[in-house]
Design an enzyme around this catalytic site. Structure first.
Site, PDB file in Angstrom:
ATOM      1  N   GLU A  53       6.804 -12.488   2.160  1.00  0.00           N
ATOM      2  CA  GLU A  53       7.277 -13.841   1.818  1.00  0.00           C
ATOM      3  C   GLU A  53       8.790 -13.820   1.775  1.00  0.00           C
ATOM      4  O   GLU A  53       9.388 -12.770   1.557  1.00  0.00           O
ATOM      5  CB  GLU A  53       6.790 -14.248   0.416  1.00  0.00           C
TER       6      GLU A  53
ATOM      7  N   ARG B  94      11.295 -18.018 -16.843  1.00  0.00           N
ATOM      8  CA  ARG B  94      10.806 -16.634 -16.902  1.00  0.00           C
ATOM      9  C   ARG B  94      10.749 -16.124 -18.341  1.00  0.00           C
ATOM     10  O   ARG B  94       9.923 -15.287 -18.677  1.00  0.00           O
ATOM     11  CB  ARG B  94      11.746 -15.785 -16.049  1.00  0.00           C
TER      12      ARG B  94
ATOM     13  N   PHE C 204       4.729 -19.771  -5.049  1.00  0.00           N
ATOM     14  CA  PHE C 204       4.190 -18.656  -4.261  1.00  0.00           C
ATOM     15  C   PHE C 204       2.921 -18.056  -4.844  1.00  0.00           C
ATOM     16  O   PHE C 204       2.349 -17.144  -4.255  1.00  0.00           O
ATOM     17  CB  PHE C 204       5.251 -17.576  -4.009  1.00  0.00           C
TER      18      PHE C 204
ATOM     19  N   LYS D 226      10.555  -5.913  -3.822  1.00  0.00           N
ATOM     20  CA  LYS D 226      11.648  -6.673  -3.204  1.00  0.00           C
ATOM     21  C   LYS D 226      12.315  -5.695  -2.244  1.00  0.00           C
ATOM     22  O   LYS D 226      12.694  -4.596  -2.650  1.00  0.00           O
ATOM     23  CB  LYS D 226      12.613  -7.234  -4.243  1.00  0.00           C
TER      24      LYS D 226
ATOM     25  N   GLU E 240       9.428 -20.444  -7.517  1.00  0.00           N
ATOM     26  CA  GLU E 240      10.880 -20.395  -7.673  1.00  0.00           C
ATOM     27  C   GLU E 240      11.427 -21.802  -7.449  1.00  0.00           C
ATOM     28  O   GLU E 240      10.992 -22.498  -6.525  1.00  0.00           O
ATOM     29  CB  GLU E 240      11.416 -19.424  -6.602  1.00  0.00           C
TER      30      GLU E 240
ATOM     31  N   LYS F 170      12.220 -14.163  -0.052  1.00  0.00           N
ATOM     32  CA  LYS F 170      12.664 -14.060  -1.447  1.00  0.00           C
ATOM     33  C   LYS F 170      13.696 -15.162  -1.662  1.00  0.00           C
ATOM     34  O   LYS F 170      14.804 -15.106  -1.130  1.00  0.00           O
ATOM     35  CB  LYS F 170      13.266 -12.684  -1.731  1.00  0.00           C
TER      36      LYS F 170
ATOM     37  N   ARG G 183      12.945 -18.462 -11.507  1.00  0.00           N
ATOM     38  CA  ARG G 183      11.488 -18.398 -11.624  1.00  0.00           C
ATOM     39  C   ARG G 183      10.974 -19.505 -12.520  1.00  0.00           C
ATOM     40  O   ARG G 183      11.562 -19.779 -13.567  1.00  0.00           O
ATOM     41  CB  ARG G 183      11.133 -17.040 -12.235  1.00  0.00           C
TER      42      ARG G 183
ATOM     43  N   ARG H 186       5.934  -4.647 -13.952  1.00  0.00           N
ATOM     44  CA  ARG H 186       6.827  -4.378 -12.825  1.00  0.00           C
ATOM     45  C   ARG H 186       6.194  -3.226 -12.063  1.00  0.00           C
ATOM     46  O   ARG H 186       6.594  -2.083 -12.182  1.00  0.00           O
ATOM     47  CB  ARG H 186       8.214  -3.989 -13.341  1.00  0.00           C
TER      48      ARG H 186
HETATM   49  P1  AMP Z   1      14.756  -9.675  -9.130  1.00  0.00           P
HETATM   50  O1  AMP Z   1      15.138 -10.829 -10.012  1.00  0.00           O
HETATM   51  O2  AMP Z   1      15.831  -9.221  -8.222  1.00  0.00           O
HETATM   52  O3  AMP Z   1      14.061  -8.577  -9.911  1.00  0.00           O
HETATM   53  O4  AMP Z   1      13.630 -10.205  -8.118  1.00  0.00           O
HETATM   54  C1  AMP Z   1      12.431 -10.725  -8.563  1.00  0.00           C
HETATM   55  C2  AMP Z   1      12.545 -12.222  -8.633  1.00  0.00           C
HETATM   56  O5  AMP Z   1      12.628 -12.780  -7.335  1.00  0.00           O
HETATM   57  C3  AMP Z   1      11.320 -12.886  -9.209  1.00  0.00           C
HETATM   58  O6  AMP Z   1      11.297 -12.849 -10.600  1.00  0.00           O
HETATM   59  C4  AMP Z   1      11.443 -14.295  -8.684  1.00  0.00           C
HETATM   60  O7  AMP Z   1      12.234 -15.067  -9.587  1.00  0.00           O
HETATM   61  C5  AMP Z   1      12.239 -14.130  -7.400  1.00  0.00           C
HETATM   62  N1  AMP Z   1      11.485 -14.481  -6.184  1.00  0.00           N
HETATM   63  C6  AMP Z   1      11.982 -15.195  -5.161  1.00  0.00           C
HETATM   64  N2  AMP Z   1      11.090 -15.355  -4.185  1.00  0.00           N
HETATM   65  C7  AMP Z   1       9.954 -14.731  -4.591  1.00  0.00           C
HETATM   66  C8  AMP Z   1       8.668 -14.531  -4.005  1.00  0.00           C
HETATM   67  N3  AMP Z   1       8.354 -14.992  -2.807  1.00  0.00           N
HETATM   68  N4  AMP Z   1       7.765 -13.826  -4.743  1.00  0.00           N
HETATM   69  C9  AMP Z   1       8.066 -13.336  -5.951  1.00  0.00           C
HETATM   70  N5  AMP Z   1       9.264 -13.486  -6.552  1.00  0.00           N
HETATM   71  C10 AMP Z   1      10.208 -14.169  -5.876  1.00  0.00           C
END
Ligand code: AMP
Length: 565
Positions: free
Chosen positions: A267, A289, A357, A434, A318, A269, A274, A428
């Site tokens: 998908e 979140r 998503f 990611k 998101e 990102k 969130r 997690r």
């Molecule tokens: P990070 O904040 O860098 O840990 O990345 C995770 C965050 O990416 C999640 O908590 C979401 O807020 C965001 N995110 C964006 N697109 C997606 C997606 N397709 N699936 C899951 N999380 C996503």
């Protein structure tokens, strides 16, 4: 239960360091609470022992600043103590519990004289009473509410023994710090009521409420009267309006994903914030979140849900701030989350789009244990607009294209998800990755190529890459075929064809003349290429017209980068 008994147990726990001993003490505390006549203290204790006043799913707080708490302590401590003194002492010792415990509240005249306790012994405060008073404190609103909050706290401290004051102060300021985490409470509930840890863990995931889970594990299930704890826990469901923790991702590579799952869901990102959307068939609630209620600041998302969602559901996604079809930095959305006034004006300034998503619940079905791909299908069934696209692929090239499109659209990159995975709130884990941004790119010399096939038969398609050695030789370390458009293939063929030295079937040798910039996920040691290294998932980024083979990257740099990984 007397609050003093809770405080004594907290003090005992604080003195322990072994997890198993801590769990034992918490277990005993829960058992004692459950065997009390009414058992009402059990849910409260399951929260207090973690320093929580409210269930984890609510963002409710006591809404009292530390200064007011110092003021209440000072008043209870006597006329010669001021809030500044309390604060100064705190700066010195660093623990509000120790500060509160250092005063002799029992010496207070007036109200204190009527309290039976004070000093360092026991008071007549009960756990239930402290809980009720803190709820009253939290509920105080409007003009004069801070005074009311201070009065309530003062009355509590005024009756507390020094040991009780220590833990009361820590609970009020959310600084319990006795070494009891969520896992401790989970294990203690399982041990105290002889129910499987997995059932407790699942119930905690769906409810996010330690008190409720303790109560149900004890056998007071939500349904029939004599339900046993395990049955009750297993019957606990998601509740619309009660947010669960968001599933989280860790960093990973396409290689990790394909090694582990054969195929990966991919998908975009999105670069936003969130949200968890709850729709009960009439009302929409939106949570951040951190489980803060952000419904009011996001009226356009509320409207979108009303327009596009027909059944009661809980969705994950998101929210992205957009301008002319391009995402704005995520801070814009966070600014909107905090906006209390002039929301209508803010709405005109920045457009907010939803990219949902995941689907945790739809039309009466809890979907946490349903595989991701099916949850996504359900999401598309129930939400007619604002869903994110999901691809399932085992082809690094296709995945690279999806990523290139995401980046081109101004988003952060891609998420890789295990297509069969369940939704694990708060986890997690390895099921959501990611994709790590590319490591440093390499400028490598093209020393060979292969002619393409079919439609691409007249173009060179796959390019052999080499690094320069100290002695001016070139050693191979990979082939790149990914990230190149048809148009670029034609240009590259034109550029490289004049340098072909020899041909063997589809393979050609090329004199070292042209330098490519390539990205990759990893450098591995490998016998496949003459350098002893191989690039994992190399991607073409462009031709370095400005570089000659002599200034391309050396094998030494490749070795260094490999060591640093
Ligand atoms: P990070 O904040 O860098 O840990 O990345 C995770 C965050 O990416 C999640 O908590 C979401 O807020 C965001 N995110 C964006 N697109 C997606 C997606 N397709 N699936 C899951 N999380 C996503």
């Amino acid at each position: 239960m007397e609050f003093g008994e809770f405080a004594d147990t907290a003090a005992e726990i604080e003195a322990l360091s072994a997890d198993t001993e801590i769990i034992e003490r918490v277990t005993e505390l829960f058992e004692r609470a459950a065997s009390d006549e009414d058992g009402d203290d059990l849910p409260v204790l399951a929260r207090f022992v973690q320093g929580r006043v409210f269930p984890a799913w609510t963002s409710r707080t006591l809404d009292i600043g530390p200064n007011y708490c110092y003021e209440a302590i000072a008043r209870a401590a006597g006329t010669n103590v001021s809030a500044d003194d309390v604060e100064a002492k705190l700066a010195e010792v660093g623990d509000i519990g120790e500060v509160a415990a250092s005063y002799d509240f029992g010496g207070q005249q007036g109200l204190g004289a009527f309290g039976s306790g004070g000093g360092s012994g026991q008071s007549d405060l009960t756990v239930g009473e402290v809980d009720a008073k803190l709820a009253e404190l939290a509920a105080a609103e409007g003009s004069g509410s801070q005074d009311k909050k201070i009065d309530i706290l003062f009355a509590l401290f005024n009756r507390a023994s020094s040991r009780e004051a220590r833990y009361l102060a820590r609970i009020v300021l959310s600084e319990m710090r006795i070494g009891v985490g969520e896992g401790t409470v989970r294990d203690a509930i399982a041990a105290a009521f002889e129910v499987p840890v997995e059932s407790v863990a699942r119930a905690l995931q769906v409810s996010n409420d330690y008190g409720e889970v303790a109560r149900v594990a004890h056998g007071e299930g939500a349904g029939e009267d004599d339900e046993d704890g395990e049955t009750g826990l297993n019957a606990m469901q998601l509740e619309i309006g009660r947010p669960v923790q968001a599933m989280l991702a860790q960093a990973g590579t396409v290689g990790d994903a394909l090694d582990d799952w054969e195929e990966t869901a991919v998908e975009w990102k999105f670069d936003g914030a969130r949200v968890q959307l709850h729709y009960d068939g009439e009302e929409v609630s939106i949570f951040s979140r951190n489980m803060e209620d952000v419904t009011d600041p996001l009226p356009e998302i509320v409207e979108h849900v009303h327009e596009h969602l027909d059944v009661p559901a809980i969705l994950d996604g998101e929210v992205v701030a957009m301008e002319d079809g391009e995402p704005l930095p995520f801070q814009e959305v966070l600014r909107r989350f905090r906006r209390k006034h002039d929301v209508a004006r803010a709405r005109e300034e920045v457009e907010l789009d939803l990219f949902a998503f995941d689907c945790l619940h739809a039309d009466g079905d809890d979907l946490l244990r349903t595989p991701l791909v099916e949850r996504h299908e359900r999401l598309e069934d129930v939400l007619s607009g604002g869903t994110s696209a999901l691809w399932v692929s085992d082809d690094p090239e296709e995945i690279a294209d999806i990523e290139a499109n995401a980046l081109e659209a101004g988003h952060e990159g891609i998420m890789l998800k295990n297509p069969d995975s369940t939704y694990s709130p708060g986890r997690r884990g390895k099921n959501w990755l990611k994709r790590k941004p590319d490591v440093e790119t390499l400028d490598l010399v093209v020393t060979g190529a292969e002619w393409g096939e079919g439609r691409r038969a007249s173009f060179l398609g796959t390019f052999l890459l080499s690094a320069r050695t100290d002695s001016g030789e070139f050693e191979t370390l990979g082939k790149v075929a990914t990230g190149i458009t048809d148009e670029e293939l034609a240009e590259l063929t034109e550029l490289l064809e004049p340098h072909i030295k020899s041909q063997d079937g589809q393979e050609v040798d090329i004199s070292p003349e042209v330098v490519f910039e390539v990205g990759y996920e990893e450098i591995q040691e490998s016998p496949t290429y003459s350098s002893g290294y191989a690039l994992r998932f190399p991607r073409f980024l462009g031709v370095r017209d400005d570089k000659t083979p002599g200034s391309a990257d050396s094998l030494e740099r490749v070795e260094r980068l490999a060591d640093e990984q």
